[in-house]
Design an enzyme around this catalytic site. Structure first.
Site, PDB file in Angstrom:
ATOM      1  N   ASP A  55      36.503  50.719  42.787  1.00  0.00           N
ATOM      2  CA  ASP A  55      35.163  50.169  42.942  1.00  0.00           C
ATOM      3  C   ASP A  55      34.199  50.901  42.017  1.00  0.00           C
ATOM      4  OD1 ASP A  55      33.439  48.392  44.454  1.00  0.00           O
ATOM      5  OD2 ASP A  55      32.477  50.244  45.079  1.00  0.00           O
ATOM      6  N   THR A  85      30.625  45.418  40.276  1.00  0.00           N
ATOM      7  CA  THR A  85      29.919  46.644  39.919  1.00  0.00           C
ATOM      8  C   THR A  85      30.548  47.315  38.697  1.00  0.00           C
ATOM      9  OG1 THR A  85      31.267  47.873  41.494  1.00  0.00           O
ATOM     10  CG2 THR A  85      29.150  47.111  42.261  1.00  0.00           C
ATOM     11  N   THR A  86      31.808  47.019  38.424  1.00  0.00           N
ATOM     12  CA  THR A  86      32.414  47.530  37.202  1.00  0.00           C
ATOM     13  C   THR A  86      31.977  46.657  36.031  1.00  0.00           C
ATOM     14  OG1 THR A  86      34.321  47.976  38.594  1.00  0.00           O
ATOM     15  CG2 THR A  86      34.597  48.369  36.262  1.00  0.00           C
ATOM     16  N   ASP A 135      33.859  44.768  49.625  1.00  0.00           N
ATOM     17  CA  ASP A 135      33.696  43.908  48.452  1.00  0.00           C
ATOM     18  C   ASP A 135      33.962  42.446  48.810  1.00  0.00           C
ATOM     19  OD1 ASP A 135      33.062  45.985  46.793  1.00  0.00           O
ATOM     20  OD2 ASP A 135      34.528  45.467  45.240  1.00  0.00           O
TER      21      ASP A 135
HETATM   22  N1  LIG Z   1      44.091  37.356  39.271  1.00  0.00           N
HETATM   23  C1  LIG Z   1      43.224  37.527  38.284  1.00  0.00           C
HETATM   24  N2  LIG Z   1      43.479  37.073  37.043  1.00  0.00           N
HETATM   25  C2  LIG Z   1      42.593  37.246  36.058  1.00  0.00           C
HETATM   26  N3  LIG Z   1      41.427  37.870  36.182  1.00  0.00           N
HETATM   27  C3  LIG Z   1      41.091  38.336  37.383  1.00  0.00           C
HETATM   28  C4  LIG Z   1      41.973  38.190  38.494  1.00  0.00           C
HETATM   29  N4  LIG Z   1      41.376  38.764  39.575  1.00  0.00           N
HETATM   30  C5  LIG Z   1      40.188  39.250  39.137  1.00  0.00           C
HETATM   31  N5  LIG Z   1      40.006  38.975  37.834  1.00  0.00           N
HETATM   32  C6  LIG Z   1      38.854  39.335  37.017  1.00  0.00           C
HETATM   33  O1  LIG Z   1      38.644  40.727  37.155  1.00  0.00           O
HETATM   34  C7  LIG Z   1      37.264  41.022  37.067  1.00  0.00           C
HETATM   35  C8  LIG Z   1      36.833  41.841  38.252  1.00  0.00           C
HETATM   36  O2  LIG Z   1      37.482  43.068  38.264  1.00  0.00           O
HETATM   37  P1  LIG Z   1      37.158  44.144  39.368  1.00  0.00           P
HETATM   38  O3  LIG Z   1      37.112  43.500  40.717  1.00  0.00           O
HETATM   39  O4  LIG Z   1      38.111  45.258  39.148  1.00  0.00           O
HETATM   40  O5  LIG Z   1      35.761  44.675  38.980  1.00  0.00           O
HETATM   41  P2  LIG Z   1      34.334  44.255  39.473  1.00  0.00           P
HETATM   42  O6  LIG Z   1      34.394  43.099  40.400  1.00  0.00           O
HETATM   43  O7  LIG Z   1      33.503  44.118  38.262  1.00  0.00           O
HETATM   44  O8  LIG Z   1      33.832  45.551  40.191  1.00  0.00           O
HETATM   45  P3  LIG Z   1      34.111  46.081  41.667  1.00  0.00           P
HETATM   46  O9  LIG Z   1      35.083  45.150  42.316  1.00  0.00           O
HETATM   47  O10 LIG Z   1      34.651  47.431  41.413  1.00  0.00           O
HETATM   48  O11 LIG Z   1      32.778  46.105  42.315  1.00  0.00           O
HETATM   49  C9  LIG Z   1      36.533  39.705  37.038  1.00  0.00           C
HETATM   50  O12 LIG Z   1      36.118  39.440  35.726  1.00  0.00           O
HETATM   51  C10 LIG Z   1      37.584  38.716  37.515  1.00  0.00           C
HETATM   52  O13 LIG Z   1      37.361  37.447  36.936  1.00  0.00           O
HETATM   53 MG   LIG Z   2      35.679  43.062  42.162  1.00  0.00          MG
END
Ligand SMILES: Nc1ncnc2c1ncn2[C@@H]1O[C@H](COP(=O)(O)OP(=O)(O)OP(=O)(O)O)[C@@H](O)[C@H]1O
Ligand SMILES: [Mg+2]
Length: 483
Positions: free
Chosen positions: A17, A50-51, A351
């Site tokens: 996160d 948030t990332t 989340d």
């Molecule tokens: N199965 C998947 N295939 C392709 N892309 C994915 C998949 N699951 C998530 N994503 C992509 O990954 C990204 C989100 O990554 P992640 O959840 O690690 O970070 P975040 O949502 O930015 O931050 P956080 O969850 O730490 O608050 C998004 O751009 C999402 O579209």
């Molecule tokens: Mg996320």
């Protein structure tokens, strides 16, 4: 990828996160602090992404540095970025599909997407429905454009595995029944008290000297009488389950009181935290009772059952089910084999809950997997061609910077980022708006068919907040230290 964070005192946190990682980092540079704040504001606004927000901000800063090196004035860049972010949000809104809160499947899919990058992702088929059902349970249909996540109580219990995690439509106490004896009460009448069932203490440092046995007997008799009176009054009101708030002044309940309560068949749960009182009252539809004079039948909550459950490593818990005036609250009980896993499971469920909350706030979904960023980048490039001068130049830089997201996703999936991003751009030029990176299969597919969807609000808020942060950094031309 996950990060292992080691704090100065040796504590280790494993998390993916963004907000959690940045919060624990000790950054010194004031501009870096702004990025930490940025991730926090995304956490408040959307809860997920948030990332993403920090990665985009970093890429935009990189782009601005290049523009500055070319001699473009920061104000010009800042203004162009503002327009570009407005335009980007427009593009995102244009490619979103509306979603209805009754469409449980779609909600579960977006919760699954938010869980898919987490340590607990293999349990997403269990956790995603829990998150969706929890939020749907507490949504108030009359003004349902927001959800208070405080109404969803997350209880963490060591022991068992994440697979044992469950949604409980009621209140759960992490402590077992005090005194023992009673394990289940049907047709419970519950009283939540904030006063103590133990002999009162003097207000000041006083000493009572007891010099012979007769006096001692009198003291004990008085004490017994005092406690018995309190408990008789509790019994008279019809109470059979007593919840006792923790007291810092003296024992909230002593052994003698527990003994009497057990004799009168009253189940006791003690050590209720002050902070939990509000949630408990809302769930049971009752009020806390601050003094014995107010311990009246109308102040008691009625529930179908109160029972002790769970065994094994985690220890016993108590749950209250079927309260007559139950409020819109729900409890999620997370099990985990160690502290690191439980903490991360808690953050991941948070989340997922936030993702569903976003969908309640703004009912639209977009594709994930880098599709929206690529589409935005492409459309902004097109738009840049219609602009003249510096503005067009800055627009193009903004558009290119957005490609950092598909680039990073490809990298984390073990693909060649440059060829993947080029291919992705190509597919979007041909009109495949939802072509994205399929992390599992390692190729580019229509990401909607893979059911990788996320709330529109997460992406729009990430773009808006990131560009706002970059703009405020652009407007700074010096750091003044005062010491
Ligand atoms: N199965 C998947 N295939 C392709 N892309 C994915 C998949 N699951 C998530 N994503 C992509 O990954 C990204 C989100 O990554 P992640 O959840 O690690 O970070 P975040 O949502 O930015 O931050 P956080 O969850 O730490 O608050 C998004 O751009 C999402 O579209
Ligand atoms: Mg996320």
């Amino acid at each position: 990828m996950d990060k292992m964070i080691q704090s100065p005192n040796g504590d280790v946190t494993i998390s993916n996160d963004g907000a959690t990682i940045l919060k624990q980092m000790q950054v010194l540079h004031p501009a870096a602090k702004m990025l930490v704040e940025l991730s926090k504001s995304q956490d408040v606004a959307a809860g997920d992404g948030t990332t993403t927000v920090v990665v985009i901000a970093g890429s935009l800063l990189d782009a601005s540095a290049k523009l500055l090196a070319k001699g473009i004035h920061p104000t010009t860049i800042s203004e162009a970025f503002q327009k570009a972010s407005d335009k980007a949000v427009e593009i995102l809104e244009g490619m979103s599909t509306p979603v209805d809160l009754t469409n449980r499947e779609a909600l579960i899919q977006s919760a699954t997407t938010s869980l898919s990058s987490k340590v607990v992702s293999q349990y997403s088929n269990l956790l995603a429905p829990i998150a969706v059902d929890a939020v749907l349970k507490v949504v108030d249909p009359s003004h349902s454009d927001n959800v208070d996540l405080k109404d969803i109580k997350i209880i963490k219990k060591l022991g068992g595995t994440i697979e044992d995690t469950q949604l409980i439509d009621g209140v759960v106490f992490t402590q077992k029944v005090a005194g023992g004896g009673l394990h289940k009460i049907e047709k419970a009448k519950i009283g939540l008290i904030q006063f103590c069932l133990s002999p009162p203490k003097t207000d000041m440092e006083n000493q009572v000297v007891v010099s012979d046995y007769a006096q001692m007997d009198r003291v004990l008799r008085e004490e017994r009488q005092y406690i018995l009176n309190l408990i008789k009054q509790i019994k008279k009101a019809g109470c059979n389950v007593l919840l006792i708030q923790k007291s810092i002044l003296r024992d909230a309940v002593n052994d003698l009181a527990l003994h009497f309560l057990a004799k009168m068949k009253i189940m006791v749960v003690k050590d209720i935290e002050r902070d939990d009182i509000e949630f408990i009252c809302k769930s049971l539809g009752s009020r806390p009772i601050a003094s014995i004079d107010h311990f009246l039948p109308e102040n008691l909550a009625v529930a179908d059952t109160v029972e002790e459950f769970g065994a094994g490593a985690g220890g016993k818990l108590v749950k209250v089910i079927g309260a007559a005036n139950q409020g819109r609250t729900v409890s999620v009980l997370i099990y985990g084999s160690n502290k690191l896993v439980i903490e991360e499971a808690d953050r991941s469920i948070h989340d997922a809950l936030c993702v569903i909350r976003c969908l309640v706030k703004k009912r639209a979904l977009i594709a994930g997997g880098g599709a929206p960023e690529t589409e935005m980048s492409l459309r902004l490039m097109e738009h840049a061609r219609s602009l003249t001068g510096m503005e067009g130049y800055c627009f193009r830089a903004f558009a290119e910077a957005l490609e950092v997201i598909p680039y990073t996703l490809a990298e984390n999936a073990g693909l060649n980022p440059i060829s993947v991003v080029t291919e992705l751009r190509n597919r979007h030029v041909q009109g495949e708006k939802t072509a994205g990176i399929n992390v599992r299969k390692g190729c580019i597919t229509n990401i909607l068919e893979e059911n990788v969807v996320q709330p529109l609000l997460v992406s729009t808020s990430a773009i808006q907040l990131a560009s706002e942060c970059v703009r405020s950094i652009m407007k700074i031309d010096d750091i003044v230290t005062t010491r």
